[in-house]
Motif scaffolding. Structure first.
Motif, PDB file in Angstrom:
ATOM      1  N   ALA A  21      53.586  76.453  34.054  1.00 17.81           N
ATOM      2  CA  ALA A  21      52.196  75.621  33.312  1.00 17.81           C
ATOM      3  C   ALA A  21      50.963  76.084  34.368  1.00 17.81           C
ATOM      4  O   ALA A  21      49.845  76.184  33.766  1.00 17.81           O
ATOM      5  N   GLU A  22      51.294  76.382  35.547  1.00 23.87           N
ATOM      6  CA  GLU A  22      50.225  76.867  36.265  1.00 23.87           C
ATOM      7  C   GLU A  22      49.644  78.349  35.832  1.00 23.87           C
ATOM      8  O   GLU A  22      48.364  78.638  36.138  1.00 23.87           O
ATOM      9  N   PHE A  23      50.243  79.063  34.848  1.00 24.35           N
ATOM     10  CA  PHE A  23      49.926  80.169  34.466  1.00 24.35           C
ATOM     11  C   PHE A  23      49.150  80.119  32.991  1.00 24.35           C
ATOM     12  O   PHE A  23      49.050  81.045  32.285  1.00 24.35           O
ATOM     13  N   PHE A  24      49.072  78.731  32.771  1.00 25.05           N
ATOM     14  CA  PHE A  24      48.605  78.500  31.232  1.00 25.05           C
ATOM     15  C   PHE A  24      47.389  79.078  31.131  1.00 25.05           C
ATOM     16  O   PHE A  24      46.859  79.689  29.927  1.00 25.05           O
ATOM     17  N   LEU A  25      46.377  78.870  31.809  1.00 22.61           N
ATOM     18  CA  LEU A  25      44.945  79.422  31.846  1.00 22.61           C
ATOM     19  C   LEU A  25      44.771  80.884  31.792  1.00 22.61           C
ATOM     20  O   LEU A  25      44.275  81.237  30.672  1.00 22.61           O
ATOM     21  N   PRO A  26      45.255  81.674  32.475  1.00 27.00           N
ATOM     22  CA  PRO A  26      45.359  83.059  32.207  1.00 27.00           C
ATOM     23  C   PRO A  26      45.778  83.472  30.858  1.00 27.00           C
ATOM     24  O   PRO A  26      45.569  84.457  30.172  1.00 27.00           O
ATOM     25  N   MET A  27      47.038  82.941  30.657  1.00 28.65           N
ATOM     26  CA  MET A  27      47.650  83.275  29.350  1.00 28.65           C
ATOM     27  C   MET A  27      46.824  82.790  28.125  1.00 28.65           C
ATOM     28  O   MET A  27      46.904  83.685  27.205  1.00 28.65           O
ATOM     29  N   ALA A  28      46.079  81.784  28.287  1.00 33.69           N
ATOM     30  CA  ALA A  28      45.277  81.274  27.186  1.00 33.69           C
ATOM     31  C   ALA A  28      44.198  82.360  26.877  1.00 33.69           C
ATOM     32  O   ALA A  28      43.889  82.363  25.587  1.00 33.69           O
ATOM     33  N   VAL A  29      43.666  82.953  27.975  1.00 32.50           N
ATOM     34  CA  VAL A  29      42.612  83.759  27.836  1.00 32.50           C
ATOM     35  C   VAL A  29      43.171  85.242  27.114  1.00 32.50           C
ATOM     36  O   VAL A  29      42.370  85.481  26.400  1.00 32.50           O
ATOM     37  N   VAL A  30      44.321  85.762  27.654  1.00 33.37           N
ATOM     38  CA  VAL A  30      44.800  86.530  26.828  1.00 33.37           C
ATOM     39  C   VAL A  30      45.219  86.506  25.246  1.00 33.37           C
ATOM     40  O   VAL A  30      44.824  87.228  24.616  1.00 33.37           O
ATOM     41  N   ILE A  31      45.719  85.227  25.006  1.00 30.35           N
ATOM     42  CA  ILE A  31      46.016  84.947  23.765  1.00 30.35           C
ATOM     43  C   ILE A  31      44.673  84.897  22.778  1.00 30.35           C
ATOM     44  O   ILE A  31      44.586  85.377  21.768  1.00 30.35           O
ATOM     45  N   LEU A  32      43.752  84.193  23.487  1.00 23.65           N
ATOM     46  CA  LEU A  32      42.466  84.345  22.898  1.00 23.65           C
ATOM     47  C   LEU A  32      41.647  85.660  22.559  1.00 23.65           C
ATOM     48  O   LEU A  32      41.163  85.781  21.254  1.00 23.65           O
ATOM     49  N   ILE A  33      42.021  86.497  23.579  1.00 20.23           N
ATOM     50  CA  ILE A  33      41.393  87.855  23.055  1.00 20.23           C
ATOM     51  C   ILE A  33      41.895  88.360  22.163  1.00 20.23           C
ATOM     52  O   ILE A  33      41.554  89.259  21.129  1.00 20.23           O
ATOM     53  N   LEU A  34      43.367  88.646  22.104  1.00 25.93           N
ATOM     54  CA  LEU A  34      44.506  88.995  20.930  1.00 25.93           C
ATOM     55  C   LEU A  34      44.028  88.286  19.607  1.00 25.93           C
ATOM     56  O   LEU A  34      43.931  89.145  18.414  1.00 25.93           O
ATOM     57  N   SER A  35      43.863  87.217  19.639  1.00 28.79           N
ATOM     58  CA  SER A  35      43.290  86.343  18.307  1.00 28.79           C
ATOM     59  C   SER A  35      41.996  86.792  17.587  1.00 28.79           C
ATOM     60  O   SER A  35      41.728  86.753  16.474  1.00 28.79           O
ATOM     61  N   MET A  36      41.164  87.444  18.542  1.00 28.39           N
ATOM     62  CA  MET A  36      39.923  87.694  17.990  1.00 28.39           C
ATOM     63  C   MET A  36      39.813  89.063  17.653  1.00 28.39           C
ATOM     64  O   MET A  36      38.882  89.835  17.107  1.00 28.39           O
ATOM     65  N   VAL A  37      41.090  89.861  17.919  1.00 28.80           N
ATOM     66  CA  VAL A  37      40.806  91.506  17.183  1.00 28.80           C
ATOM     67  C   VAL A  37      41.195  91.279  15.916  1.00 28.80           C
ATOM     68  O   VAL A  37      42.128  90.670  15.294  1.00 28.80           O
ATOM     69  N   ARG A  38      40.436  92.115  15.105  1.00 26.09           N
ATOM     70  CA  ARG A  38      40.517  92.113  13.680  1.00 26.09           C
ATOM     71  C   ARG A  38      41.643  92.844  13.192  1.00 26.09           C
ATOM     72  O   ARG A  38      41.448  93.733  12.612  1.00 26.09           O
ATOM     73  N   VAL A  39      43.002  92.587  13.827  1.00 26.93           N
ATOM     74  CA  VAL A  39      44.097  93.238  13.210  1.00 26.93           C
ATOM     75  C   VAL A  39      44.999  92.195  13.049  1.00 26.93           C
ATOM     76  O   VAL A  39      45.377  91.438  13.961  1.00 26.93           O
ATOM     77  N   PRO A  40      45.564  92.136  11.749  1.00 23.84           N
ATOM     78  CA  PRO A  40      46.452  90.984  11.327  1.00 23.84           C
ATOM     79  C   PRO A  40      47.547  90.761  12.120  1.00 23.84           C
ATOM     80  O   PRO A  40      48.357  89.634  12.605  1.00 23.84           O
TER      81      PRO A  40
END
Length: 209
Positions: A119-138
């Protein structure tokens, strides 16, 4: 003409000098029977010890004005906050906030700080997932969604296992003390990154509390 000449000094002598002379004679003759304190004001007898102490107490307990009371209250509040800030850094139990005090809460903190928590790595992982979700690649967006679900499941499982182990250890270590809220307190701490936790961790990773 008078038979005897009258001296001019008798006629024109000041009456003020005649009035002052008897007063000075009386002051010399009068002798006070009371001893005077060298530090007491002239003409006043030495006050009794009880009277002097009462006067000092009355001066010490003189009521403050509203402005003075507010100033003292701000100073005391500032000093309390400084002590609390230092206690959060050093772990001093005397000045910690109420939610962090006690041996049960201290053990819960040490238990969480001594292990790796997903759980302590939740914030950095959430940032990475947010960046990947913003990429216009399905494909990347689908991968980000699956990764997000995977991280959530890992955090839930790891937190449940940590809470179970912590509750067992608390029952063994503190059988007669109240442990209400200790597990939730520890799990909330596990969501924070180690370097940002307050009070500061007092044990190293892998060190048994």
């Amino acid at each position: 003409m008078p038979p005897y000449p009258v001296p001019l000094g008798f006629v024109f002598r000041s009456r003020a000098k005649e009035e002052k002379a008897p007063a000075a004679d009386k002051a010399l003759v009068t002798d006070s029977s009371e001893t005077r304190d060298p530090q007491a004001p002239k003409g006043r007898p030495t006050p009794k010890r009880s009277v002097a102490q009462a006067q000092r107490r009355s001066v010490a307990h003189t009521p403050m004005t509203r402005k003075d009371a507010a100033k003292r209250s701000r100073q005391e509040r500032r000093a309390a906050l400084d002590r609390q800030r230092q206690a959060l850094a050093s772990g001093d139990e005397r000045y910690l906030p109420a939610r962090d005090k006690g041996p049960v809460r201290r053990f819960a903190r040490d238990f969480i700080d001594s292990r790796f928590n997903i759980a302590e790595f939740f914030l950095p992982m959430a940032v990475v997932i947010l960046i990947l979700s913003m990429v216009r690649v399905p494909a990347l967006q689908n991968a980000a969604l699956l990764l997000w679900l995977f991280v959530i499941v890992l955090i839930v499982v790891d937190s449940a296992w940590s809470g179970f182990r912590l509750k067992k250890r608390l029952n063994e270590r503190f059988p007669d003390e109240s442990k209400r809220g200790a597990v939730a307190y520890a799990l909330m701490r596990s969501l924070q990154m180690r370097r940002l936790r307050l009070p500061k961790p007092q044990v190293k990773r892998g060190e048994r509390p």
